[in-house]
Design a protein around this motif. Structure first.
Motif, PDB file in Angstrom:
ATOM      1  N   SER A  63      -7.163  -0.249   4.422  1.00 13.10           N
ATOM      2  CA  SER A  63      -7.776   0.609   3.401  1.00 13.10           C
ATOM      3  C   SER A  63      -8.326  -0.147   2.183  1.00 13.10           C
ATOM      4  O   SER A  63      -8.087   0.244   1.048  1.00 13.10           O
ATOM      5  CB  SER A  63      -6.783   1.688   2.955  1.00 13.10           C
TER       6      SER A  63
ATOM      7  N   ASN B 291     -10.476   6.678  -4.012  1.00 16.65           N
ATOM      8  CA  ASN B 291      -9.587   7.806  -4.330  1.00 16.65           C
ATOM      9  C   ASN B 291     -10.213   8.808  -5.318  1.00 16.65           C
ATOM     10  O   ASN B 291      -9.718   9.924  -5.469  1.00 16.65           O
ATOM     11  CB  ASN B 291      -8.224   7.327  -4.851  1.00 16.65           C
TER      12      ASN B 291
ATOM     13  N   TYR C 194      -0.652  -1.091  -4.740  1.00 17.95           N
ATOM     14  CA  TYR C 194      -1.952  -0.426  -4.686  1.00 17.95           C
ATOM     15  C   TYR C 194      -1.742   1.022  -5.117  1.00 17.95           C
ATOM     16  O   TYR C 194      -1.126   1.818  -4.405  1.00 17.95           O
ATOM     17  CB  TYR C 194      -2.461  -0.488  -3.245  1.00 17.95           C
ATOM     18  N   ALA C 195      -2.227   1.369  -6.302  1.00 19.82           N
ATOM     19  CA  ALA C 195      -1.942   2.688  -6.863  1.00 19.82           C
ATOM     20  C   ALA C 195      -3.128   3.637  -6.792  1.00 19.82           C
ATOM     21  O   ALA C 195      -2.944   4.851  -6.671  1.00 19.82           O
ATOM     22  CB  ALA C 195      -1.507   2.539  -8.320  1.00 19.82           C
ATOM     23  N   PHE C 196      -4.358   3.095  -6.882  1.00 20.12           N
ATOM     24  CA  PHE C 196      -5.530   3.979  -6.881  1.00 20.12           C
ATOM     25  C   PHE C 196      -6.737   3.167  -6.431  1.00 20.12           C
ATOM     26  O   PHE C 196      -7.082   2.158  -7.047  1.00 20.12           O
ATOM     27  CB  PHE C 196      -5.757   4.552  -8.290  1.00 20.12           C
ATOM     28  N   SER C 197      -7.370   3.620  -5.358  1.00 20.01           N
ATOM     29  CA  SER C 197      -8.514   2.871  -4.826  1.00 20.01           C
ATOM     30  C   SER C 197      -9.818   3.400  -5.402  1.00 20.01           C
ATOM     31  O   SER C 197      -9.876   4.521  -5.930  1.00 20.01           O
ATOM     32  CB  SER C 197      -8.543   2.977  -3.295  1.00 20.01           C
TER      33      SER C 197
ATOM     34  N   ARG D 183      -3.583   0.634   8.818  1.00 19.46           N
ATOM     35  CA  ARG D 183      -4.862   0.130   8.317  1.00 19.46           C
ATOM     36  C   ARG D 183      -4.680  -0.471   6.927  1.00 19.46           C
ATOM     37  O   ARG D 183      -3.675  -0.252   6.263  1.00 19.46           O
ATOM     38  CB  ARG D 183      -5.929   1.221   8.318  1.00 19.46           C
TER      39      ARG D 183
ATOM     40  N   ARG E  32     -10.992  12.445  -4.185  1.00 20.31           N
ATOM     41  CA  ARG E  32      -9.963  13.496  -4.063  1.00 20.31           C
ATOM     42  C   ARG E  32     -10.235  14.646  -5.030  1.00 20.31           C
ATOM     43  O   ARG E  32     -10.986  14.479  -5.993  1.00 20.31           O
ATOM     44  CB  ARG E  32      -8.595  12.880  -4.323  1.00 20.31           C
TER      45      ARG E  32
ATOM     46  N   ILE F 156       0.883  -1.167   0.000  1.00 26.05           N
ATOM     47  CA  ILE F 156       0.000   0.000   0.000  1.00 26.05           C
ATOM     48  C   ILE F 156       0.919   1.215   0.000  1.00 26.05           C
ATOM     49  O   ILE F 156       1.555   1.531   1.012  1.00 26.05           O
ATOM     50  CB  ILE F 156      -0.929   0.002   1.237  1.00 26.05           C
ATOM     51  N   MET F 157       1.024   1.844  -1.155  1.00 24.82           N
ATOM     52  CA  MET F 157       1.965   2.959  -1.335  1.00 24.82           C
ATOM     53  C   MET F 157       1.304   4.218  -0.776  1.00 24.82           C
ATOM     54  O   MET F 157       0.446   4.794  -1.426  1.00 24.82           O
ATOM     55  CB  MET F 157       2.251   3.147  -2.829  1.00 24.82           C
ATOM     56  N   ASP F 158       1.696   4.622   0.407  1.00 29.46           N
ATOM     57  CA  ASP F 158       0.995   5.741   1.043  1.00 29.46           C
ATOM     58  C   ASP F 158       1.986   6.793   1.541  1.00 29.46           C
ATOM     59  O   ASP F 158       3.136   6.482   1.853  1.00 29.46           O
ATOM     60  CB  ASP F 158       0.155   5.204   2.216  1.00 29.46           C
TER      61      ASP F 158
ATOM     62  N   ARG G 150       2.901  -1.496   4.270  1.00 32.81           N
ATOM     63  CA  ARG G 150       2.236  -0.203   4.117  1.00 32.81           C
ATOM     64  C   ARG G 150       3.204   0.879   4.570  1.00 32.81           C
ATOM     65  O   ARG G 150       3.767   0.805   5.665  1.00 32.81           O
ATOM     66  CB  ARG G 150       0.954  -0.096   4.921  1.00 32.81           C
TER      67      ARG G 150
HETATM   68  C1  IPE Z   1      -4.677   3.665   0.203  1.00 32.91           C
HETATM   69  O1  IPE Z   1      -4.210   4.908   0.567  1.00 32.91           O
HETATM   70  C2  IPE Z   1      -4.901   3.596  -1.267  1.00 32.91           C
HETATM   71  C3  IPE Z   1      -3.709   3.549  -2.088  1.00 32.91           C
HETATM   72  C4  IPE Z   1      -2.496   3.481  -1.659  1.00 32.91           C
HETATM   73  C5  IPE Z   1      -3.952   3.552  -3.500  1.00 32.91           C
HETATM   74  P1  IPE Z   1      -5.203   6.074   1.027  1.00 32.91           P
HETATM   75  O2  IPE Z   1      -4.352   7.219   1.404  1.00 32.91           O
HETATM   76  O3  IPE Z   1      -6.242   6.298   0.001  1.00 32.91           O
HETATM   77  O4  IPE Z   1      -5.898   5.418   2.305  1.00 32.91           O
HETATM   78  P2  IPE Z   1      -6.585   6.099   3.562  1.00 32.91           P
HETATM   79  O5  IPE Z   1      -7.642   7.023   3.049  1.00 32.91           O
HETATM   80  O6  IPE Z   1      -5.535   6.836   4.296  1.00 32.91           O
HETATM   81  O7  IPE Z   1      -7.140   4.971   4.363  1.00 32.91           O
END
Ligand code: IPE
Ligand code: IPE
Ligand code: MG
Length: 262
Positions: A211, A83, A77-80, A209, A86, A33-35, A203
């Protein structure tokens, strides 16, 4: 043979970590999960989208390291599906960066023997992106190294919802029977069909989390959360996660091996 020298030069701390991992303790599937792109930019006084731009280098570096380390499957995970909430400019920039990535990186994917597979509700993405994805899938179809999966307009709940809908449709037309549906059938009909469940889920950015990522598939996955923000993530961070994973004892609901009685 793992191309260890290119990923972690001899004498470095990460090389020591890497050399300490027994070959049978490498994960078969790593999900990420790239965050933290937004926070990375904010700390520099830049607009959020600059964090996404910087995140591309982390993608490049991680994909290449995973390929060189002969990890069979990497899922980013690039785009949920969430997302889209946004700001419009941010979504447009992310889609633009995706187009750019597909265009610029295709040769490198082919060169590194990487097979590309997008996951998610791809039909809802713009036409140009769908074409770029299809081109990348086709150009890399014959490759035998890393399977690089990228989750776009993806969420675990959306994936499961789509599967239930498909099952209802098949049942209604007599193509699916109640007895056919078991856990293996479900796994075989998700977008990740054919891949082992992730052994390790990383993550970045310190959030604790999931997500909505790979909800079915991570039932027994080992979790690794790091405070590193995604644009700063490099091979050394992947190696740290791999070393940590190698030290874990997995149980899958059973007892530890040494406790097993004859
Ligand atoms: C998770 O990150 C989704 C991706 C990495 C694509 P988000 O930044 O969208 O997740 P939340 O909102 O902090 O849970
Ligand atoms: C992850 O970084 C990228 C995507 C979810 C597309 P974020 O944009 O979520 O960055 P933060 O969480 O706001 O720092
Ligand atoms: Mg985030």
């Amino acid at each position: 043979m793992r191309d260890v020298d290119r990923v972690a030069p001899p004498g470095t701390e990460e090389r020591q970590l890497l050399d300490g991992i027994p070959p049978d303790r490498f994960p078969r599937h790593v999900a990420v999960i790239m965050d933290g792109n937004g926070r990375w930019a904010k700390r520099r006084g830049l607009p959020r989208v600059e964090g996404h731009r910087a995140g591309i280098e982390a993608v490049r570096s991680t994909v290449e390291a995973a390929a060189r380390l002969e990890i069979p499957v990497l899922t980013l995970y690039a785009f949920s599906t969430e997302n889209w909430r946004r700001p419009r400019w941010e979504v447009l920039t992310l889609m633009g960066l995706l187009k750019e990535y597909l265009h610029k990186e295709l040769d490198s994917l082919v060169e590194h023997n990487i097979r590309f597979r997008p996951l998610g509700r791809l039909h809802e993405l713009e036409g140009e992106i769908q074409q770029g994805l299809a081109r990348a899938v086709e150009a890399t179809a014959g490759n035998t190294g890393l399977l690089f999966q990228i989750a776009l307009n993806y969420s675990g709940r959306a994936e499961l919802t789509d599967l239930v809908r498909e099952a209802v449709r098949l049942a209604r037309t007599g193509q699916l029977h109640e007895e056919t549906v078991d856990e293996a059938w479900i796994s075989d009909h998700l977008s990740t069909a054919g891949t082992p469940d992730p052994d390790l889920l990383i993550r970045t950015s310190g959030e604790l989390r999931v997500s909505n990522f790979l909800l079915w598939q991570i039932a027994y996955t080992e979790l690794y959360m790091t405070p590193v923000l995604w644009p700063d993530f490099r091979a050394r961070d992947l190696i740290r996660a791999l070393a940590d994973y190698a030290s874990r004892q997995r149980r899958f609901g059973g007892v530890p091996e040494e406790a097993e009685e004859g």
